[in-house]
Design a protein around this motif. Sequence first.
Motif, PDB file in Angstrom:
ATOM      1  N   ILE A   1       0.857  -1.194   0.000  1.00  0.00           N
ATOM      2  CA  ILE A   1       0.000   0.000   0.000  1.00  0.00           C
ATOM      3  C   ILE A   1       0.889   1.238   0.000  1.00  0.00           C
ATOM      4  CG2 ILE A   1      -1.563   1.374   1.452  1.00  0.00           C
ATOM      5  CD1 ILE A   1      -2.867  -1.239   2.367  1.00  0.00           C
ATOM      6  N   LEU A   2       0.564   2.192  -0.849  1.00  0.00           N
ATOM      7  CA  LEU A   2       1.330   3.459  -0.891  1.00  0.00           C
ATOM      8  C   LEU A   2       0.386   4.639  -0.714  1.00  0.00           C
ATOM      9  CD1 LEU A   2       3.944   3.387  -3.821  1.00  0.00           C
ATOM     10  CD2 LEU A   2       4.281   2.852  -1.407  1.00  0.00           C
ATOM     11  N   ASP A   3       0.854   5.647   0.014  1.00  0.00           N
ATOM     12  CA  ASP A   3       0.070   6.882   0.085  1.00  0.00           C
ATOM     13  C   ASP A   3       1.004   8.057   0.338  1.00  0.00           C
ATOM     14  OD1 ASP A   3      -2.244   8.309  -0.222  1.00  0.00           O
ATOM     15  OD2 ASP A   3      -3.139   7.732   1.681  1.00  0.00           O
ATOM     16  N   ASP A   4       0.495   9.257   0.036  1.00  0.00           N
ATOM     17  CA  ASP A   4       1.351  10.431   0.196  1.00  0.00           C
ATOM     18  C   ASP A   4       1.555  10.779   1.673  1.00  0.00           C
ATOM     19  OD1 ASP A   4      -1.343  11.193   0.265  1.00  0.00           O
ATOM     20  OD2 ASP A   4      -1.001  13.150  -0.663  1.00  0.00           O
ATOM     21  N   PHE A   5       0.463  10.866   2.434  1.00  0.00           N
ATOM     22  CA  PHE A   5       0.548  11.243   3.842  1.00  0.00           C
ATOM     23  C   PHE A   5       0.068  10.123   4.752  1.00  0.00           C
ATOM     24  CE2 PHE A   5       0.845  15.703   2.486  1.00  0.00           C
ATOM     25  CZ  PHE A   5       1.695  16.208   3.449  1.00  0.00           C
ATOM     26  N   LEU A   6       0.670  10.034   5.919  1.00  0.00           N
ATOM     27  CA  LEU A   6       0.133   9.226   7.005  1.00  0.00           C
ATOM     28  C   LEU A   6      -0.027  10.158   8.197  1.00  0.00           C
ATOM     29  CD1 LEU A   6      -0.626   6.528   8.408  1.00  0.00           C
ATOM     30  CD2 LEU A   6       1.805   6.189   8.867  1.00  0.00           C
ATOM     31  N   ALA A   7      -1.286  10.346   8.617  1.00  0.00           N
ATOM     32  CA  ALA A   7      -1.541  11.225   9.773  1.00  0.00           C
ATOM     33  C   ALA A   7      -2.282  10.411  10.825  1.00  0.00           C
ATOM     34  CB  ALA A   7      -2.327  12.453   9.325  1.00  0.00           C
TER      35      ALA A   7
ATOM     36  N   ARG B   1       7.655  25.784  11.734  1.00  0.00           N
ATOM     37  CA  ARG B   1       8.845  25.113  11.220  1.00  0.00           C
ATOM     38  C   ARG B   1       8.644  23.592  11.154  1.00  0.00           C
ATOM     39  NH1 ARG B   1      14.172  26.609  11.561  1.00  0.00           N
ATOM     40  NH2 ARG B   1      14.509  24.542  12.466  1.00  0.00           N
ATOM     41  N   VAL B   2       9.239  22.988  10.114  1.00  0.00           N
ATOM     42  CA  VAL B   2       9.212  21.535  10.008  1.00  0.00           C
ATOM     43  C   VAL B   2      10.391  20.970  10.785  1.00  0.00           C
ATOM     44  CG1 VAL B   2       9.335  19.551   8.471  1.00  0.00           C
ATOM     45  CG2 VAL B   2       8.253  21.673   7.672  1.00  0.00           C
ATOM     46  N   GLN B   3      10.083  20.092  11.751  1.00  0.00           N
ATOM     47  CA  GLN B   3      11.151  19.388  12.466  1.00  0.00           C
ATOM     48  C   GLN B   3      10.999  17.904  12.172  1.00  0.00           C
ATOM     49  OE1 GLN B   3      12.072  21.146  16.044  1.00  0.00           O
ATOM     50  NE2 GLN B   3      14.015  20.025  15.972  1.00  0.00           N
ATOM     51  N   PHE B   4      12.062  17.291  11.646  1.00  0.00           N
ATOM     52  CA  PHE B   4      11.983  15.873  11.331  1.00  0.00           C
ATOM     53  C   PHE B   4      12.298  15.029  12.557  1.00  0.00           C
ATOM     54  CE2 PHE B   4      12.766  17.778   7.133  1.00  0.00           C
ATOM     55  CZ  PHE B   4      11.668  17.277   6.480  1.00  0.00           C
TER      56      PHE B   4
ATOM     57  N   GLU C   1       2.061  -6.718   2.525  1.00  0.00           N
ATOM     58  CA  GLU C   1       3.500  -6.817   2.814  1.00  0.00           C
ATOM     59  C   GLU C   1       4.039  -5.570   3.498  1.00  0.00           C
ATOM     60  OE1 GLU C   1       5.113  -9.574   2.594  1.00  0.00           O
ATOM     61  OE2 GLU C   1       3.414 -10.602   1.675  1.00  0.00           O
ATOM     62  N   GLY C   2       3.318  -4.481   3.375  1.00  0.00           N
ATOM     63  CA  GLY C   2       3.777  -3.268   4.035  1.00  0.00           C
ATOM     64  C   GLY C   2       3.080  -2.043   3.479  1.00  0.00           C
ATOM     65  N   ILE C   3       3.365  -0.916   4.126  1.00  0.00           N
ATOM     66  CA  ILE C   3       2.792   0.360   3.723  1.00  0.00           C
ATOM     67  C   ILE C   3       3.928   1.344   3.521  1.00  0.00           C
ATOM     68  CG2 ILE C   3       1.280   2.265   4.431  1.00  0.00           C
ATOM     69  CD1 ILE C   3      -0.468   0.323   5.879  1.00  0.00           C
ATOM     70  N   GLY C   4       3.963   1.958   2.359  1.00  0.00           N
ATOM     71  CA  GLY C   4       4.962   2.971   2.058  1.00  0.00           C
ATOM     72  C   GLY C   4       4.320   4.351   2.070  1.00  0.00           C
ATOM     73  N   ILE C   5       4.932   5.267   2.788  1.00  0.00           N
ATOM     74  CA  ILE C   5       4.375   6.604   2.988  1.00  0.00           C
ATOM     75  C   ILE C   5       5.428   7.632   2.602  1.00  0.00           C
ATOM     76  CG2 ILE C   5       3.630   8.243   4.791  1.00  0.00           C
ATOM     77  CD1 ILE C   5       1.549   6.059   4.275  1.00  0.00           C
ATOM     78  N   LEU C   6       5.015   8.687   1.891  1.00  0.00           N
ATOM     79  CA  LEU C   6       5.966   9.752   1.586  1.00  0.00           C
ATOM     80  C   LEU C   6       6.253  10.571   2.840  1.00  0.00           C
ATOM     81  CD1 LEU C   6       5.185   8.831  -1.265  1.00  0.00           C
ATOM     82  CD2 LEU C   6       5.282  11.207  -2.003  1.00  0.00           C
ATOM     83  N   ILE C   7       5.198  11.098   3.454  1.00  0.00           N
ATOM     84  CA  ILE C   7       5.387  11.975   4.609  1.00  0.00           C
ATOM     85  C   ILE C   7       4.510  11.507   5.760  1.00  0.00           C
ATOM     86  CG2 ILE C   7       5.261  14.355   5.477  1.00  0.00           C
ATOM     87  CD1 ILE C   7       5.475  15.305   2.548  1.00  0.00           C
TER      88      ILE C   7
ATOM     89  N   VAL D   1       5.666  -0.396   8.264  1.00  0.00           N
ATOM     90  CA  VAL D   1       5.448   0.941   7.708  1.00  0.00           C
ATOM     91  C   VAL D   1       6.797   1.558   7.353  1.00  0.00           C
ATOM     92  CG1 VAL D   1       4.514   3.259   8.127  1.00  0.00           C
ATOM     93  CG2 VAL D   1       3.376   1.259   9.120  1.00  0.00           C
ATOM     94  N   GLU D   2       6.948   1.963   6.114  1.00  0.00           N
ATOM     95  CA  GLU D   2       8.166   2.647   5.677  1.00  0.00           C
ATOM     96  C   GLU D   2       7.805   4.071   5.266  1.00  0.00           C
ATOM     97  OE1 GLU D   2      11.368   1.619   5.527  1.00  0.00           O
ATOM     98  OE2 GLU D   2      11.042  -0.473   6.153  1.00  0.00           O
ATOM     99  N   SER D   3       8.211   5.030   6.070  1.00  0.00           N
ATOM    100  CA  SER D   3       7.936   6.435   5.766  1.00  0.00           C
ATOM    101  C   SER D   3       9.221   7.109   5.308  1.00  0.00           C
ATOM    102  CB  SER D   3       7.400   7.147   7.006  1.00  0.00           C
ATOM    103  OG  SER D   3       6.241   6.504   7.482  1.00  0.00           O
ATOM    104  N   LEU D   4       9.160   7.792   4.181  1.00  0.00           N
ATOM    105  CA  LEU D   4      10.378   8.398   3.627  1.00  0.00           C
ATOM    106  C   LEU D   4      10.779   9.676   4.371  1.00  0.00           C
ATOM    107  CD1 LEU D   4       9.915   7.843  -0.200  1.00  0.00           C
ATOM    108  CD2 LEU D   4      10.820   6.295   1.545  1.00  0.00           C
ATOM    109  N   ALA D   5       9.785  10.382   4.898  1.00  0.00           N
ATOM    110  CA  ALA D   5      10.078  11.560   5.731  1.00  0.00           C
ATOM    111  C   ALA D   5       9.133  11.506   6.918  1.00  0.00           C
ATOM    112  CB  ALA D   5       9.878  12.850   4.942  1.00  0.00           C
ATOM    113  N   ARG D   6       9.695  11.627   8.118  1.00  0.00           N
ATOM    114  CA  ARG D   6       8.882  11.592   9.341  1.00  0.00           C
ATOM    115  C   ARG D   6       8.958  12.949  10.012  1.00  0.00           C
ATOM    116  NH1 ARG D   6       9.751   8.163  13.496  1.00  0.00           N
ATOM    117  NH2 ARG D   6       7.527   7.763  13.730  1.00  0.00           N
ATOM    118  N   VAL D   7       7.820  13.629  10.032  1.00  0.00           N
ATOM    119  CA  VAL D   7       7.769  14.963  10.610  1.00  0.00           C
ATOM    120  C   VAL D   7       7.390  14.840  12.077  1.00  0.00           C
ATOM    121  CG1 VAL D   7       6.572  17.188  10.545  1.00  0.00           C
ATOM    122  CG2 VAL D   7       7.168  16.014   8.403  1.00  0.00           C
TER     123      VAL D   7
END
Lengths: 195, 195
Positions: free
Chosen positions: A122-128, A185-188, A148-154, A172-178
């Motif tokens: 499963i892929l999606d742009d945001f995970l909130a 400000r964005v803090q990763f 097998e997993g979930i891929g998230i951009l942010i 869950v694999e998130s490419l950027a974790r805010v």
Amino acid sequence: MELLERKIMEEGRVLSTSVLKVDAFINHQIDPVLMDNIGLEFAERFSGSGITKILTLESSGIAPAQMTGLHLQVPVVFARKRKSLTLNDQLYTSEVYSFTKEQSNEIAVSHEFIEAGDHVLILDDFLANGQAALGLLHIVEQAGASLEGIGILIEKAFQEGGNLLKNKGVRVESLARVASLNSGRVQFAEKVGAQ
Amino acid sequence: MELLERKIMEEGRVLSTSVLKVDAFINHQIDPVLMDNIGLEFAERFSGSGITKILTLESSGIAPAQMTGLHLQVPVVFARKRKSLTLNDQLYTSEVYSFTKEQSNEIAVSHEFIEAGDHVLILDDFLANGQAALGLLHIVEQAGASLEGIGILIEKAFQEGGNLLKNKGVRVESLARVASLNSGRVQFAEKVGAQ
């Protein structure tokens, strides 16, 4: 993912302590080279998982899903919001509640395109809050396919979605974790186990 | 385009004399390798046109637009159906009437993402009566940008959209031109000037 984090810093806009706007490269305008890199990154992370199908949700998930599907050489399916469907196929459906819009949307996938033998990413742009991911997961379950997993951009790591999914045993694999959007400000988040 | 025509013959389904269903590889499930080839084909056809931006419409236009954008190395913008927008940006808007659904949809593009200096390639999955293409064209005009052409995956050549656009002096490149869907069969138009 360094490239995505840099893009967020440069072109993302913090609208409130919970809203990060990425219309300039994901949700309205798309940076195709970034999407290619994102697809490659997901393909690498899930290369050993025997993925047979990618499942996403219209519309913002489509570009990264297309690139991941291309790099993994597997088909992509995008769940449709019910009102966009003209035909009465046999459908797996699920309700997705949007906290932003304060309304429920029914999403649907035709029986034809996810099967019991499929290994789904499963892929999606945001995970909130995780509602969209749970809706897609519910569709995978109805089809009797394996997730097998979930891929998230942010991932908004300050909201509950990530833990909700991990507590269900989902990778869950998130490419950027805010971690925070406080003070404009964005803090990763600290990268755990990052290379 | 040979590859697309073959796919239509193999996996498209004729539902009536006017409806061709391509859910298996374009509208619901996506074949990422086909989309890559489609992107390459559009990139070649419009390589001399100085394209600076690709404009499409959510959702089915996104995958081919992403691939064309990647091959041309230019950003992609997808017009949003108004109800999918959460933010009140400054928007170019246009009404698109759908004959299939018998309703009008407002589509919108933020002022930020199309500018007066842009050379725009519009992409869409289907061209039938031309309403979606005209809506996108109207947005390009509002932005004061130049339209370099319209790329279409499947043109229903028995409907008026193609001529409507060509009569406006617009360059239309359709990868597959369907002449008829009579008797449950797809018949392609003769290729004029094909290699």
